[in-house]
Design a protein around this motif. Structure first.
Motif, short mmCIF file in Angstrom:
data_model
loop_
_atom_site.label_atom_id
_atom_site.label_comp_id
_atom_site.label_asym_id
_atom_site.label_seq_id
_atom_site.Cartn_x
_atom_site.Cartn_y
_atom_site.Cartn_z
N HIS A 283 -2.06 -2.99 -8.86
CA HIS A 283 -1.32 -4.00 -9.63
C HIS A 283 -1.41 -5.37 -8.97
O HIS A 283 -1.54 -6.39 -9.67
N VAL A 284 -1.36 -5.40 -7.65
CA VAL A 284 -1.46 -6.67 -6.94
C VAL A 284 -2.85 -7.27 -7.16
O VAL A 284 -2.98 -8.48 -7.39
N LYS B 34 -3.73 -10.81 -8.91
CA LYS B 34 -4.54 -11.83 -8.24
C LYS B 34 -5.67 -12.29 -9.15
O LYS B 34 -5.94 -13.49 -9.28
N THR B 35 -6.32 -11.35 -9.81
CA THR B 35 -7.42 -11.69 -10.72
C THR B 35 -6.92 -12.54 -11.88
O THR B 35 -7.56 -13.53 -12.27
N GLY C 8 0.82 -1.21 0.00
CA GLY C 8 0.00 0.00 0.00
C GLY C 8 0.85 1.25 0.00
O GLY C 8 0.51 2.25 -0.66
N GLN C 9 1.96 1.22 0.72
CA GLN C 9 2.83 2.39 0.78
C GLN C 9 3.50 2.67 -0.56
O GLN C 9 3.77 3.81 -0.91
#
Length: 151
Positions: free
Chosen positions: A128-129, A133-134, A121-122
């Motif tokens: 993008h993550v 995952k999708t 998050g930082q």
């Protein structure tokens, strides 16, 4: 043939004796006094009384245990846990001991926003993550469709 006649005579005498014994011992009496479940009302009342005695006994035992626990808490200066908090995040509403409490949608959303405080998050890589995952889940579902145990 003689043994057959003898058995009939002795058997008849035994049946007569049994009938006389039933009348002496009170057999067949009170059969009309049954509840809807087919039990004698006295038996039902006795069972209810026994259940009340058992519950009272357990209530007294729990009170004694609580006194002992309180003595230990006093001796070692231990604070009693809040009763309203339950078992540290566990909910007893569903009747199962140790069952995890289901999270509300608000709690899930707050948890998702809390992830923004993580390293991902930082760095601003949450989008993008999530896309990765999708993509991985889609590929997994496609491969699972081809495999015989995935059907």
């Amino acid at each position: 043939m003689a043994s057959f006649v003898m058995k009939q005579m002795v058997g008849g005498k035994l049946n007569e004796m049994k009938g006389g014994l039933d009348s002496l011992t009170g057999g067949n009496e009170g059969e009309g006094e049954k509840t809807e479940t087919g039990e004698d009302p006295e038996v039902v009342a006795a069972r209810l009384e026994q259940e009340e005695r058992r519950k009272d006994k357990h209530r007294k035992m729990e009170q004694e245990r609580e006194k002992m626990r309180q003595g230990i808490r006093d001796k070692y200066n231990i604070q009693k846990k809040d009763e309203s908090g339950g078992m540290g995040g566990f909910d007893m509403a569903d009747g199962r001991i140790g069952a995890a409490r289901k999270k509300t949608p608000e709690e899930l959303a707050a948890e998702m926003h809390a992830e923004d405080d993580s390293l991902v998050g930082q760095l601003g890589l949450t989008e993008h993550v999530e896309k990765a995952k999708t993509a991985v889940n889609g590929a997994f579902e496609m491969v699972k469709g081809f495999l015989p145990f995935g059907k």
